[in-house]
Design a protein around this motif. Sequence first.
Motif, PDB file in Angstrom:
ATOM      1  N   GLN A  44       0.821  -1.208   0.000  1.00 36.15           N
ATOM      2  CA  GLN A  44       0.000   0.000   0.000  1.00 36.15           C
ATOM      3  C   GLN A  44       0.857   1.259   0.000  1.00 36.15           C
ATOM      4  OE1 GLN A  44      -2.910   0.427   3.166  1.00 36.15           O
ATOM      5  NE2 GLN A  44      -4.188   1.740   1.890  1.00 36.15           N
ATOM      6  N   MET A  45       1.965   1.254   0.710  1.00 33.80           N
ATOM      7  CA  MET A  45       2.858   2.409   0.651  1.00 33.80           C
ATOM      8  C   MET A  45       3.401   2.597  -0.753  1.00 33.80           C
ATOM      9  SD  MET A  45       5.013   2.508   4.253  1.00 33.80           S
ATOM     10  CE  MET A  45       5.683   0.844   4.133  1.00 33.80           C
ATOM     11  N   GLY A  46       3.766   1.501  -1.412  1.00 36.79           N
ATOM     12  CA  GLY A  46       4.267   1.588  -2.774  1.00 36.79           C
ATOM     13  C   GLY A  46       3.227   2.128  -3.731  1.00 36.79           C
ATOM     14  N   ALA A  47       1.994   1.650  -3.593  1.00 37.12           N
ATOM     15  CA  ALA A  47       0.918   2.126  -4.464  1.00 37.12           C
ATOM     16  C   ALA A  47       0.635   3.607  -4.236  1.00 37.12           C
ATOM     17  CB  ALA A  47      -0.342   1.302  -4.224  1.00 37.12           C
ATOM     18  N   THR A  48       0.603   4.017  -2.974  1.00 37.54           N
ATOM     19  CA  THR A  48       0.296   5.419  -2.650  1.00 37.54           C
ATOM     20  C   THR A  48       1.394   6.358  -3.139  1.00 37.54           C
ATOM     21  OG1 THR A  48      -0.925   4.679  -0.694  1.00 37.54           O
ATOM     22  CG2 THR A  48      -0.303   7.000  -0.781  1.00 37.54           C
ATOM     23  N   LEU A  49       2.648   5.988  -2.883  1.00 47.36           N
ATOM     24  CA  LEU A  49       3.763   6.817  -3.352  1.00 47.36           C
ATOM     25  C   LEU A  49       3.753   6.937  -4.873  1.00 47.36           C
ATOM     26  CD1 LEU A  49       6.603   5.496  -1.009  1.00 47.36           C
ATOM     27  CD2 LEU A  49       5.690   7.830  -1.038  1.00 47.36           C
ATOM     28  N   SER A  50       3.501   5.832  -5.554  1.00 46.31           N
ATOM     29  CA  SER A  50       3.506   5.841  -7.023  1.00 46.31           C
ATOM     30  C   SER A  50       2.368   6.694  -7.575  1.00 46.31           C
ATOM     31  CB  SER A  50       3.382   4.411  -7.554  1.00 46.31           C
ATOM     32  OG  SER A  50       4.485   3.645  -7.141  1.00 46.31           O
ATOM     33  N   TRP A  51       1.217   6.621  -6.926  1.00 47.77           N
ATOM     34  CA  TRP A  51       0.081   7.428  -7.385  1.00 47.77           C
ATOM     35  C   TRP A  51       0.417   8.914  -7.318  1.00 47.77           C
ATOM     36  CZ3 TRP A  51      -4.650   6.965  -9.610  1.00 47.77           C
ATOM     37  CH2 TRP A  51      -5.505   8.068  -9.525  1.00 47.77           C
ATOM     38  N   TRP A  52       0.984   9.347  -6.215  1.00 43.15           N
ATOM     39  CA  TRP A  52       1.273  10.767  -6.057  1.00 43.15           C
ATOM     40  C   TRP A  52       2.454  11.207  -6.911  1.00 43.15           C
ATOM     41  CZ3 TRP A  52      -1.844  14.262  -3.796  1.00 43.15           C
ATOM     42  CH2 TRP A  52      -2.923  13.751  -3.081  1.00 43.15           C
ATOM     43  N   ILE A  53       3.387  10.326  -7.160  1.00 47.12           N
ATOM     44  CA  ILE A  53       4.472  10.653  -8.097  1.00 47.12           C
ATOM     45  C   ILE A  53       3.927  10.790  -9.509  1.00 47.12           C
ATOM     46  CG2 ILE A  53       6.538   9.708  -9.207  1.00 47.12           C
ATOM     47  CD1 ILE A  53       7.282   8.521  -6.466  1.00 47.12           C
ATOM     48  N   SER A  54       3.017   9.894  -9.877  1.00 44.07           N
ATOM     49  CA  SER A  54       2.454   9.938 -11.235  1.00 44.07           C
ATOM     50  C   SER A  54       1.670  11.221 -11.484  1.00 44.07           C
ATOM     51  CB  SER A  54       1.546   8.721 -11.460  1.00 44.07           C
ATOM     52  OG  SER A  54       0.365   8.794 -10.668  1.00 44.07           O
ATOM     53  N   ARG A  55       1.084  11.781 -10.432  1.00 49.86           N
ATOM     54  CA  ARG A  55       0.315  13.026 -10.593  1.00 49.86           C
ATOM     55  C   ARG A  55       1.201  14.189 -11.024  1.00 49.86           C
ATOM     56  NH1 ARG A  55      -3.734  14.477  -5.855  1.00 49.86           N
ATOM     57  NH2 ARG A  55      -4.138  16.115  -7.391  1.00 49.86           N
ATOM     58  N   LEU A  56       2.476  14.100 -10.709  1.00 44.09           N
ATOM     59  CA  LEU A  56       3.406  15.163 -11.093  1.00 44.09           C
ATOM     60  C   LEU A  56       3.832  15.072 -12.551  1.00 44.09           C
ATOM     61  CD1 LEU A  56       5.760  15.048  -7.954  1.00 44.09           C
ATOM     62  CD2 LEU A  56       3.803  16.577  -8.355  1.00 44.09           C
ATOM     63  N   LEU A  57       3.663  13.876 -13.142  1.00 43.72           N
ATOM     64  CA  LEU A  57       4.204  13.658 -14.490  1.00 43.72           C
ATOM     65  C   LEU A  57       3.152  13.388 -15.552  1.00 43.72           C
ATOM     66  CD1 LEU A  57       7.255  11.410 -13.494  1.00 43.72           C
ATOM     67  CD2 LEU A  57       7.267  13.844 -14.074  1.00 43.72           C
ATOM     68  N   THR A  58       1.947  13.057 -15.135  1.00 38.41           N
ATOM     69  CA  THR A  58       0.915  12.763 -16.121  1.00 38.41           C
ATOM     70  C   THR A  58      -0.455  13.149 -15.581  1.00 38.41           C
ATOM     71  OG1 THR A  58      -0.094  11.026 -17.489  1.00 38.41           O
ATOM     72  CG2 THR A  58       0.648  10.397 -15.294  1.00 38.41           C
ATOM     73  N   LYS A  59      -1.348  13.458 -16.486  1.00 35.22           N
ATOM     74  CA  LYS A  59      -2.734  13.774 -16.117  1.00 35.22           C
ATOM     75  C   LYS A  59      -3.689  12.682 -16.582  1.00 35.22           C
ATOM     76  CE  LYS A  59      -1.464  17.689 -14.356  1.00 35.22           C
ATOM     77  NZ  LYS A  59      -1.417  17.840 -12.882  1.00 35.22           N
ATOM     78  N   ASP A  60      -3.129  11.679 -17.271  1.00 36.76           N
ATOM     79  CA  ASP A  60      -3.956  10.597 -17.786  1.00 36.76           C
ATOM     80  C   ASP A  60      -4.315   9.638 -16.645  1.00 36.76           C
ATOM     81  OD1 ASP A  60      -4.665   9.101 -20.595  1.00 36.76           O
ATOM     82  OD2 ASP A  60      -4.174   7.668 -19.008  1.00 36.76           O
ATOM     83  N   GLU A  61      -5.619   9.487 -16.397  1.00 36.75           N
ATOM     84  CA  GLU A  61      -6.070   8.685 -15.263  1.00 36.75           C
ATOM     85  C   GLU A  61      -5.668   7.228 -15.387  1.00 36.75           C
ATOM     86  OE1 GLU A  61     -10.226   7.601 -12.888  1.00 36.75           O
ATOM     87  OE2 GLU A  61     -10.183   9.235 -14.355  1.00 36.75           O
TER      88      GLU A  61
END
Length: 444
Positions: free
Chosen positions: A129-146
């Motif tokens: 869950q920590m990995g998923a959460t960190l990756s989600w918030w990192i992805s928000r900085l680089l892409t807007k595609d859901e």
Amino acid sequence: MTLLNSRVIRISTASILAGVFVGLVGGAFRYLLIAADHWRGALIAWAHRWPHIGWLAPVALGLVGAAAARILVVRFAPAAEGSGIQRVEAVFSGEATPASLAVVPVKFFGGLLAMGSGLALGREGPTVQMGATLSWWISRLLTKDEQDMKVLEAAGAGAGLAVAFNAPIGGSVFVFEELTSSFTPWLMVATLAAALVAVWIMRLMLGNALDFTLTHVSPTQVWRVGPFLILGALLGVIGAVYNICTVGLLRFGDRLRNLSSVNRAAIIGATVGLAAWFVPAFVGGGEVLTQAILADPNAVGGLLTVFLARFLLGPWSYAARVPGGIFAPLLVLGASSGALFAEVLNHFVPLLGLSPVACAVVGMAALFSASVRAPLTGIVLTVEMTGRGDLTLGLLGTSLMAMLVAMLLKGEPIYETLKRRMLEQQSAAPTVVGGTRAASGARN
């Protein structure tokens, strides 16, 4: 720059960054859990100097640790409760919203408190869950595609599992087989990249050693496949019953409305602490106990006692609703049941000459397959953790039979049940925003 090249760069960059963060956080989490296990053992050894009152030390440790972990969940991130894998699956399928970053520190420190104080939970739930959460918030900085964000979240979850067990391939298979039930080029690129980088970082921190070491086991002879199938059938029943007990204790806790969830966690922690006073090896994630069984099952006195104790402690600990997973407890339960099966069968039919070590290894994968219903993940994880690729025939046969029997018993995969329970609770509860419940009534 074409749109395709731009997407490749975004996903690759986000996956690598996610792998770095997951590797650092997951590696630190593993290191501190090892230290916490050592400190807990030292405390219990010290407390035995005063046999009449020393038992209060592990009881107090369990009580405070479990209660503090539950308070962190209730106050700061209700989404961090339990394993968390069911929530990651729900987010990918669009049934739940991504959790806030508050989940990461709550999962980290809550998991340390819960497992460090002795609860029989696994480190893989928090790291996933920590990995998923960190990756989600990192992805928000680089892409807007859901869709890309969901792909990267799943990749981070796989990296978290890979770090938890030093198993990059197993973590990747977990994403395809269990987490998303899909296999696309973008998902494969993101998952492999995140797992590769995360495990590389973790190995730089902790070294590259197998989670479990064992003596050489001869390849399974064709005529010995029959006993492995019987073992698989038995583990299919055990897996189905284990799932029922896990969910049943959660529901029983829900009915105790006059007792707050923090108090329930404290009671569970205190009882686990009392068990630790008598047999320290029985509590915690169980890695030391699993290693002892795999190294020499004959040296582990009372395999039946080990099996029964861990069968009770696993669901009982999970009922505390603190950060902690289910995988690791299943490993020690599968290993003890497999070794016990071989010992019993060899006693009554000595000519079979079954290897307790081999049965312990295949038991780990088979019980995972029965409970989670993800046989390929269980087999690959087991091979990577033990380094025993010479047992593939037994692993396949036992896992297949365990899964089939669990299906015939109409046993639902554990994460499906937990996900449905989570969604039912969310629909009946006040609004949850970013993993933090708005209503104070949830803070019990």
